[in-house]
Design an enzyme around this catalytic site. Structure first.
Site, PDB file in Angstrom:
ATOM      1  N   ASP B   8       8.793 -19.720 -34.536  1.00 25.18           N
ATOM      2  CA  ASP B   8       7.735 -19.114 -33.728  1.00 25.18           C
ATOM      3  C   ASP B   8       8.320 -17.826 -33.175  1.00 25.18           C
ATOM      4  OD1 ASP B   8       6.206 -20.078 -30.525  1.00 25.18           O
ATOM      5  OD2 ASP B   8       5.924 -18.336 -31.820  1.00 25.18           O
ATOM      6  N   LYS B  70       6.787  -7.335 -30.655  1.00 26.72           N
ATOM      7  CA  LYS B  70       5.627  -7.881 -31.367  1.00 26.72           C
ATOM      8  C   LYS B  70       4.366  -7.086 -31.065  1.00 26.72           C
ATOM      9  CE  LYS B  70       3.580 -12.452 -32.077  1.00 26.72           C
ATOM     10  NZ  LYS B  70       3.783 -13.857 -31.806  1.00 26.72           N
ATOM     11  N   GLU B 171      -0.619 -19.078 -35.519  1.00 26.89           N
ATOM     12  CA  GLU B 171      -0.059 -19.864 -34.408  1.00 26.89           C
ATOM     13  C   GLU B 171      -0.954 -21.006 -33.948  1.00 26.89           C
ATOM     14  OE1 GLU B 171       1.041 -16.632 -31.873  1.00 26.89           O
ATOM     15  OE2 GLU B 171       2.603 -16.087 -33.323  1.00 26.89           O
ATOM     16  N   ASP B 193      -4.724 -20.366 -27.244  1.00 22.25           N
ATOM     17  CA  ASP B 193      -3.319 -19.944 -27.290  1.00 22.25           C
ATOM     18  C   ASP B 193      -3.162 -18.611 -26.558  1.00 22.25           C
ATOM     19  OD1 ASP B 193      -0.961 -19.342 -30.072  1.00 22.25           O
ATOM     20  OD2 ASP B 193      -0.779 -19.045 -27.915  1.00 22.25           O
TER      21      ASP B 193
END
Lengths: 503, 608
Positions: B8, B70, B171, B193
């Site tokens: 992850d 990211k 994810e 999420d």
């Protein structure tokens, strides 16, 4: 619904709590029903009851539609006939002694014959990392998916609920999703698996969405309706049931030969169902009771009331011809009655069928001819509408080949409908597969559209494009010039003319 | 069977897991932590630091410490999100040669995939240390709403880190996998999420036979915990400006401290109603005195500051439920993923929207890595019956005349899939068409993302609209897009496999892979050296301690004196080897040191 006279009606158990008296039957139906025991064929019941074919068929229809009786499929091989006395039945060793009643061919050992191959079995031999069984599963699915409807693709009933459809989808997903064979050698099977999976997913997505499913179901029933109507219209034999209100699609159209009107030489007990006048039947019964010729079953023969064989042949012939015309009249009357009943019920297709059969008997009856053409138009409209619905859905789903076929069916029912001809031509042209075959057909269809509506510019331009694609530039030019006269400033036409000029 | 790790790669923290004996397990790092900060720093000496150690020195080395890479990965330099990041980051972001971004650390430029690769490499090392053998294959997760460019950039990062990335998965889907694995449930679940930098909402169906099907997904790739932190920082900066008329943002160190404090306060306020932010000597007043920042932050104020962000997530949930054509009561379970979902306001909002309490069945920080590990195991092990049916999160299409975007594969279509549509020319006598493959939801092509392009030539000259071109889009199970265009008249075909651009060319990637490999080797060697050095130093120290006693006992004999000389020699050589960083020699010396140490001990023992 008509049945092959060799069919064997079988009584069905009543639903719990229902008594047979609660059904809307008449005394004739009751009588016929009392003869149905699961072993006698319709022909035999006709003979037994002494009723005529139309009546018996009608009663059986009613009983079937009420769920009291079921019909077996007609046997493909003739039932083993007990040989007439004095003849040894040649028994070929490969035919089992008991009657063959299965529809699909049963071989000696009783193993069902495999259905015709969908694909070349050599495809199974490709060098890939898959079990042979699995390869078969993939190829079977792949070669069937384009023909199957979405329910068949998923292997579910049309009435299945959302849950069942999802269950079916998930089960199929585990078989056809490429991830199960991640990075294994799959060769040409990979693309096939993905194609099957895409189609299976399409089926799931359509059927699981309330609105999309409703639309698709409407399309399917339009298809079924059209097929059923078509089948009805092409069937030749037998008569429609007396009170046919249900529209369940009949089994594959059973085309039997017209009931033989002319019996040949005296035949043994079993005859083809022949309608008799009441008089003839009574005579036959009387003869039997008084011990006439023949044994066992009463053979209602038209000429058994005739003078005994050996007497005057002319008288025989005359009597015989009389009988024939009586029978003919009777048949015709029955058909007309049926047609009239159908007209009252607005069942145009049934009516047209009945009038047609009546005309077969009396081809010169003008009244019948007029009635038929009236009713025929209406019937064609019904059929055309069903096909039209189908065609629209198919066009919307970008299935041009199917849409072209459906539009063509509309044209068959409505030969003067310009739109249908044009759309059929357009779809064929758009589909573009096998142009050697389809362009010619498309041109014919488009030409007809143009002939029907000569002022439509777009019809002419499409026809011209088809001609150009087929290499018939002179024809194309001709159409374009006519189109240009109708629409002088159209740039599209000019461009096409230029193209044609080059050819 | 080869092992596959699940990684992850989070905005703020990363996590790595593996399926061992059928049990998905998170792999802790050497410090015993189950998650590792996604941070990279370069020290003055040029040393690279990753993870916790990078975070610890972030304040003092703010300019050369990268975090939240990211938020930049796969984005164009000109995009608004990059502009936003430039304004708020403590490290420098510059334009790269392919309209991409580069990060400057100690005057050296790094591409964003390279930075992420270093974090991935760290996760790989964690796994290899734990397993005791090298690891090559991995499944890496990305936010569901990432476009193809962002996904490709993440894949490139994996490649640079020396990993064979067998699949990139979403994810929320991974979280659902972790939830459903081994549980034998049949449910419709919604996964909410909210992580450090991204938000995703996915609705899935879990079938009893191990099929996980995504029905709809949406999100915001620039909405997360970092934004809440930013709000707090704004509030602090504003308050300070009102009081002291000084802008704390101008001071990079102050800014970094503010960020740290903001994050800490935010987390604390999930369990207490009020907390104090205390930053003494935050900045000098210009009059040779230092100013302090001390302020109380209550949960109420925090909720006020972040209410619009929370609302935005709920709006996206509403839209996704619509896309899935489901009612709220058809959702059986709500799963919360990501650290931000610990915030009470978020939990409230989610409960209120879905009309049910979220499930406690998964760990919000670990479930994504676990899910990735599960998918990895399922792909390489044929006996595993689990199948993941994911969807394209964005519509795929091409640009047509008038700069409009014509969709070929709609959003939320299950992959693998393929669609075909017929297009035509837009200008008279056009003999070639450029097919611009795009991804996005906007009707205007310019608002969407370009994935690739190719040109179909040889069309016949005609009025516009006369030539027909059939375009087929295909997305295969690996998520790779291929596009075919066929001129329906000439049957001339052209096709490409659209590989989204991460902003790096193949050559650049190759270079980076080599660099990373070198670096990996160096690191392994240096680790080994450290170990040996420690061992040698320990042994030497022990020997030194024993020298006086031993001398006393054996100095009398010749043999004894020789032994002592020899021992001194070994210790000296060991020290040289340490100084020279000579691993091979050091190994030898350690053997000698060991023997000597044993001998000395023996002598001392006998002498007593």
């Amino acid at each position: 619904m008509s049945q092959h006279s060799e069919n064997i009606p079988k009584p069905l158990p009543l639903p719990k709590g229902k008594s047979v008296q609660s059904y809307p039957l008449g005394p004739v139906d009751g009588f016929v029903m009392s003869r149905i025991d699961g072993t006698l064929s319709i022909r035999e019941i006709v003979t037994l009851t002494g009723l005529d074919n139309v009546t018996v068929q009608g009663s059986i229809d009613k009983l079937v539609s009420l769920g009291l009786v079921s019909l077996g499929a007609p046997p493909t091989a003739p039932r083993s006939v007990t040989p007439p006395p004095g003849m040894a039945a040649p028994r070929s060793p490969s035919i089992p002694a008991r009657p063959i009643t299965e529809v699909s061919g049963v071989l000696d050992s009783g193993i069902p014959k495999p259905p015709p191959a969908l694909y070349d079995p050599a495809e199974l031999d490709e060098d890939v990392d898959l079990e042979r069984d699995h390869r078969r599963k993939i190829l079977d699915a792949y070669y069937k998916i384009s023909e199957q409807d979405l329910y068949e693709v998923l292997g579910v009933e049309r009435k299945s609920d959302k849950k069942a459809i999802k269950r079916a989808y998930y089960d199929l997903a585990t078989v056809h999703h490429p991830d199960r064979f991640f990075r294994k050698k799959l060769g040409s099977f990979k693309q096939k698996m993905e194609a099957v999976f895409t189609r299976v997913t399409e089926a799931h997505d359509t059927l699981v969405d309330k609105d999309k499913r409703a639309e698709y179901d409407a399309y399917l029933s339009a298809q079924d309706e059209a097929r059923a109507l078509e089948a009805q219209m092409t069937r030749r034999a037998s008569s429609p049931g007396m009170d046919r209100t249900d529209r369940t699609p009949p089994p594959a159209p059973v085309i039997t030969s017209p009931p033989p009107v002319v019996p040949t030489t005296p035949v043994p007990e079993r005859t083809s169902g022949i309608q008799l006048s009441d008089q003839a039947r009574r005579d036959a019964l009387a003869r039997r009771l008084l011990g006439g010729r023949g044994s066992g079953m009463a053979p209602p023969q038209p000429h058994s009331t005739a003078p005994q064989p050996g007497s005057d042949p002319d008288a025989l012939r005359r009597h015989y011809e009389q009988k024939i015309s009586a029978v003919r009249e009777h048949m015709s009357k029955e058909h007309i009655l049926a047609a009239e009943a159908a007209v009252v019920a607005n069942d145009w297709v049934a009516a047209s069928n009945s009038y047609r059969l009546a005309l077969q008997v009396n081809p010169d009856d003008e009244r019948l001819q007029r009635a038929l053409s009236e009713v025929q138009t209406k019937a064609n409209a019904v059929l055309a509408e069903a096909y039209r619905k189908q065609a629209s859905y198919e066009e919307k789903s970008i299935k041009y080949a199917e849409a072209a076929r459906s539009w063509q069916r509309v044209t068959r029912a409505m030969p003067d409908d310009a739109t249908a001809h044009y759309r059929a031509a357009w779809c064929l042209f758009k589909d573009g597969s096998e142009p050697e075959k389809t362009l010619r057909v498309a041109a014919t269809l488009a030409a007809r559209a143009v002939a029907l509506e000569p002022k439509r510019v777009d019809y002419r331009t499409t026809l011209a494009e088809i001609y150009l694609a087929a290499g018939l530039t002179l024809n194309a030019k001709r159409e374009l010039e006519a189109a240009a006269r109708l629409a002088p400033d159209d740039a599209n036409i000019e461009a096409l003319l230029k193209r044609a000029g080059k050819g | 069977m080869e092992k596959v790790i699940g990684i992850d790669l989070g905005t703020t923290n990363s996590c790595v897991a593996i399926v061992e004996n059928g049990q998905p397990t998170v792999i802790p790092n050497r410090g015993g932590y189950k998650t590792t900060p996604s941070m990279l720093a370069v020290t003055e000496a040029g040393k690279r630091l990753v993870g916790h150690i990078a975070k610890r020195q972030a304040i003092t080395n703010a300019e050369n410490t990268v975090y939240a890479a990211k938020r930049l990965i796969g984005r164009k330099w000109s995009s608004p999100q990059v502009k936003n990041a430039i304004a708020t980051s403590s490290y420098r972001i510059v334009e790269g040669p392919h309209h991409d971004c580069r990060i400057v650390l100690r005057d050296k430029e790094f591409s964003v995939p390279e930075v992420s690769a270093m974090i991935l490499q760290e996760m790989r090392v964690i796994a290899e240390d734990y397993l005791g053998h090298p690891v090559a294959k991995a499944v890496i997760t990305v936010p569901a709403y990432f476009n193809d460019n962002q996904r490709q950039a993440t894949k490139d990062a994996g490649e640079i880190a020396g990993l064979d990335v067998i699949r990139i998965i979403n994810e929320p889907t991974a979280a659902a996998l972790a939830y459903g694995y081994g549980r034998n449930v049949e449910k419709t679940v919604a996964v909410y999420d909210l992580g450090g930098g991204t938000f995703d909402i996915s609705i899935l169906e879990i079938a009893q036979n191990g099929v996980f099907k995504v029905i709809a997904t949406a999100g915001d790739t620039f909405l997360g915990g970092e934004d809440v932190d930013a709000r707090i920082v704004d509030w602090l900066v504003q308050g300070f400006k009102d009081e002291h008329n000084l802008d704390l943002r101008q001071d990079r160190m102050a800014l970094q401290r503010l960020k740290d404090a903001a994050e800490k306060a935010k987390c604390e306020l999930s369990s207490v109603k009020e907390t104090e932010i205390n930053l003494p000597f935050i900045i000098s007043s210009g009059r040779n005195e230092a100013l302090h920042l001390q302020r109380a932050l209550s949960r109420n104020i925090l909720e006020e500051l972040s209410s619009d962000l929370v609302e935005r997530t709920v709006d996206i949930c509403k839209q996704t439920l619509d896309d899935a054509r489901l009612e709220k009561d058809e959702i059986d379970e709500v799963l919360l993923v990501g650290g931000m979902t610990r915030m009470p306001k978020i939990q409230d909002a989610v409960s209120k929207f879905f009309g049910r309490e979220p499930s406690k069945g998964i760990h919000p920080d670990e479930c994504v890595a676990l899910g990735a590990a599960i998918q990895g195991a399922a792909l390489v092990d044929e006996s595993q019956e689990m199948i993941l049916l994911d969807v394209t999160p964005h519509a795929l299409g091409i640009m047509t005349f008038g700069s409009y975007f014509e969709e070929l594969i709609p959003q939320n279509t299950t992959v693998p899939t393929s669609r075909t549509k017929i297009f035509t020319t837009s200008r008279d006598n056009q003999t070639a068409v450029k097919i611009l493959v795009m991804q996005g939801e906007s009707e205007k092509a310019e608002d969407n993302e370009v994935l690739g392009e190719f040109i179909l030539t040889g069309l016949r000259r005609a009025t516009k609209g006369q030539v027909e071109i059939e375009v087929t889009f295909e997305i295969n199970a690996d998520g790779i897009v291929s596009v075919r265009a066929k001129d329906l008249e000439t049957n001339q075909e052209q096709s490409i496999q659209v590989t989204a651009t991460s902003g790096l060319t193949r050559d650049e990637i190759k270079n980076m892979i080599d660099n990373a490999k070198e670096h990996m080797v160096e690191r392994r060697v240096s680790e080994e050296f450290e170990g040996l050095k420690q061992e040698a130093t320990r042994l030497s120290a022990e020997i030194e301690k024993l020298f006086p006693q031993v001398e006393q006992i054996v100095a009398a004999s010749d043999f004894g004196r020789e032994a002592i000389d020899k021992a001194r020699g070994i210790v000296a050589r060991a020290r040289t080897a340490i100084d020279k960083k000579d691993v091979a020699s050091l190994k030898e010396q350690i053997e000698g040191l060991s023997r000597t140490q044993r001998m000395f001990k023996g002598v001392v023992a006998k002498g007593q």
